[in-house]
Design an enzyme around this catalytic site. Structure first.
Site, PDB file in Angstrom:
ATOM      1  N   LYS A  15      -4.537  -5.725   9.295  1.00  0.00           N
ATOM      2  CA  LYS A  15      -5.504  -5.680  10.399  1.00  0.00           C
ATOM      3  C   LYS A  15      -6.291  -4.372  10.402  1.00  0.00           C
ATOM      4  CE  LYS A  15      -5.537  -6.169  15.475  1.00  0.00           C
ATOM      5  NZ  LYS A  15      -4.674  -6.440  16.659  1.00  0.00           N
ATOM      6  N   SER A  63      -5.876 -10.148  19.355  1.00  0.00           N
ATOM      7  CA  SER A  63      -6.897  -9.443  18.620  1.00  0.00           C
ATOM      8  C   SER A  63      -6.667  -9.435  17.101  1.00  0.00           C
ATOM      9  CB  SER A  63      -6.948  -7.987  19.107  1.00  0.00           C
ATOM     10  OG  SER A  63      -5.706  -7.323  18.889  1.00  0.00           O
ATOM     11  N   SER A 105      -1.351 -10.186  20.889  1.00  0.00           N
ATOM     12  CA  SER A 105      -2.381 -10.224  19.852  1.00  0.00           C
ATOM     13  C   SER A 105      -1.930 -10.702  18.482  1.00  0.00           C
ATOM     14  CB  SER A 105      -3.028  -8.844  19.710  1.00  0.00           C
ATOM     15  OG  SER A 105      -3.795  -8.545  20.844  1.00  0.00           O
TER      16      SER A 105
END
Length: 440
Positions: free
Chosen positions: A78, A153, A177
């Site tokens: 990420k 996210s 997330s």
């Protein structure tokens, strides 16, 4: 929507690498071939770095050096997590052109385990939101329906796995997330106990709520990755013995309680509840826990961003800036009260986990909404997205989202839903064992 890694497990890939049926260099080539740019899962691909790491992995395996089940396996990271020499953009104009000088702790752990970092995946701006469509890089699209949210996210990490571009990705989870996009995209996502995977080198959203987690096609792949990073798990016995179907939630993997969701699409609730037909229903104070979550997250997030908001507010996406401006209005007494209330809720949930091994509920109360939506039938989307996931960040407990089938989508077709399992710290293995039974 299937890429090369669709239907393949980490265990199977490992066997093929060690038998010479695959090479790490060949797997990197497959990643690069599988990338679907329309999904917008990746923001950076590191072909040169990945090929060099893969070559080294192949040489080590050929010489008898075996670092474990991730050796030679391609992994995506990420884009709020530092990878030395690669951009860390945080999905924000504030960090355009920023290049990390050193690896985050979790990336070092991946490299020590022999994993091959192939690139960085898209994130909600500064990881502050669960929709996956607020970023300077644009929306990350759900491979099940490209007009729908991926969830956030850790949006790009989930989509890269769900579309078969990579077999494993790393994400972060502050209010859900890792689990939100996993549920929306039909894969597994695991949030370990707080601090189990160190967050050094991860850009913070809310330090006391932030967790580093793993995303993979199945819960067993999450288990393999988690153990490779943190060491093998000890056997964890059920707290209480009880036969399946005895009316107390007894199963082959322990006592399970069904936690009643406060608001949930009826089809989603029916689909997930059917996996736990004998589990007795319990209620927790989701509304109170949400207030604790908001007070902590908003206070800690604004602490991180106060200077940027004051000096360059125009570099934020409008939705992110609006949330930070709301966070600025959080009074200090709310945080003081929230910290006190967190201790009380921790005692209450500990009492519940004295009676049950696992708590079960939907991961998300709705299937994936359309990109850009801010409201759905159950209410404002921002609150719904973290309604069932954020309590477990507040309490730092391990939580696992696993695929739980599909439900009809408005406009036709089917969309994935997830089942969420929660247990006490140190009993993570029970989550994986339960998921294994649910999948059979």
């Amino acid at each position: 929507m299937g890429g090369f890694f669709t239907g393949r497990t980490l265990t199977g890939i490992g066997r093929d690498l060690r038998a010479g049926r695959e090479s790490a260099r060949g797997l990197v080539a497959r990643v690069l071939e599988s990338v679907d740019e329309d999904l917008n899962a990746f923001v950076t691909l590191d072909a040169e770095g990945a090929e060099a790491a893969a070559r080294w992995a192949d040489e080590e395996l050929a010489s008898g050096v075996d670092r474990g089940p991730l050796h030679g396996v391609p992994v995506a990271v990420k884009d709020i997590i530092d990878v030395a020499g690669l951009p860390t953009g945080m999905g924000s104009g504030h960090y355009a052109g920023h290049v990390a000088e050193a690896d985050a702790a979790c990336v070092r752990m991946l490299r020590d385990a022999g994993a091959v970092i192939v690139g960085k995946t898209g994130t909600q701006e500064f990881a502050f939101g669960g929709s996956g469509d607020v970023s300077v890089n644009g929306a990350v699209r759900n491979p099940r329906d490209r007009e729908r949210m991926s969830g956030g996210s850790s949006s790009g990490s989930a989509v890269a796995v769900a579309a078969g571009m990579v077999p494993l990705a790393i994400g972060t989870d502050t209010g859900g997330s890792v689990r939100i996009p996993s549920a929306f995209c039909g894969i597994a996502g695991f949030k370990p106990p707080h601090g189990a995977i160190p967050a050094d080198g991860v850009f913070p959203l809310s330090r006391s709520l932030d967790h580093v987690g793993v995303l993979a096609a199945t819960a067993d792949d999450c288990r393999v990755a988690y153990h490779a990073l943190t060491g093998p798990a000890e056997a964890v016995p059920s707290l209480l013995d009880g036969p399946a179907g005895d009316g107390t939630g007894g199963t082959a993997y322990g006592r399970v309680a069904w936690i009643e969701p406060p608001a949930c699409d009826p089809e989603v609730e029916r689909r997930v509840r059917a996996l736990f037909p004998d589990a007795p229903s319990e209620r927790i104070d989701f509304a109170g826990l949400r207030q604790v979550f908001l007070a902590i997250e908003y206070s800690e997030a604004y602490d991180v961003h106060a200077e940027r908001v004051a000096e360059a507010p125009g570099r934020y996406q409008p939705a992110t800036l609006a949330r930070l401006e709301e966070a600025a209005r959080m009074p200090g007494w709310r945080l003081v009260r929230a910290l006190r209330e967190r201790d009380r809720y921790a005692e209450e949930i500990a009492g519940l986990l004295d009676r049950y091994d696992l708590l079960a509920m939907p991961t998300m109360p709705i299937p994936a909404p359309r990109i850009g939506a801010t409201e759905v039938g159950l209410g404002p989307l921002t609150a719904l997205l973290v309604s069932l996931t954020s309590p477990w960040n507040v309490l730092g407990l391990p939580a696992l989202s696993v695929p739980a089938g599909t439900v009809p989508a408005d406009g036709g077709g089917e969309l994935p839903v997830g089942a969420q399992l929660v247990t006490r710290r140190g009993a993570e293995e029970l989550l994986f064992t339960a998921a294994e039974h649910l999948a059979t």
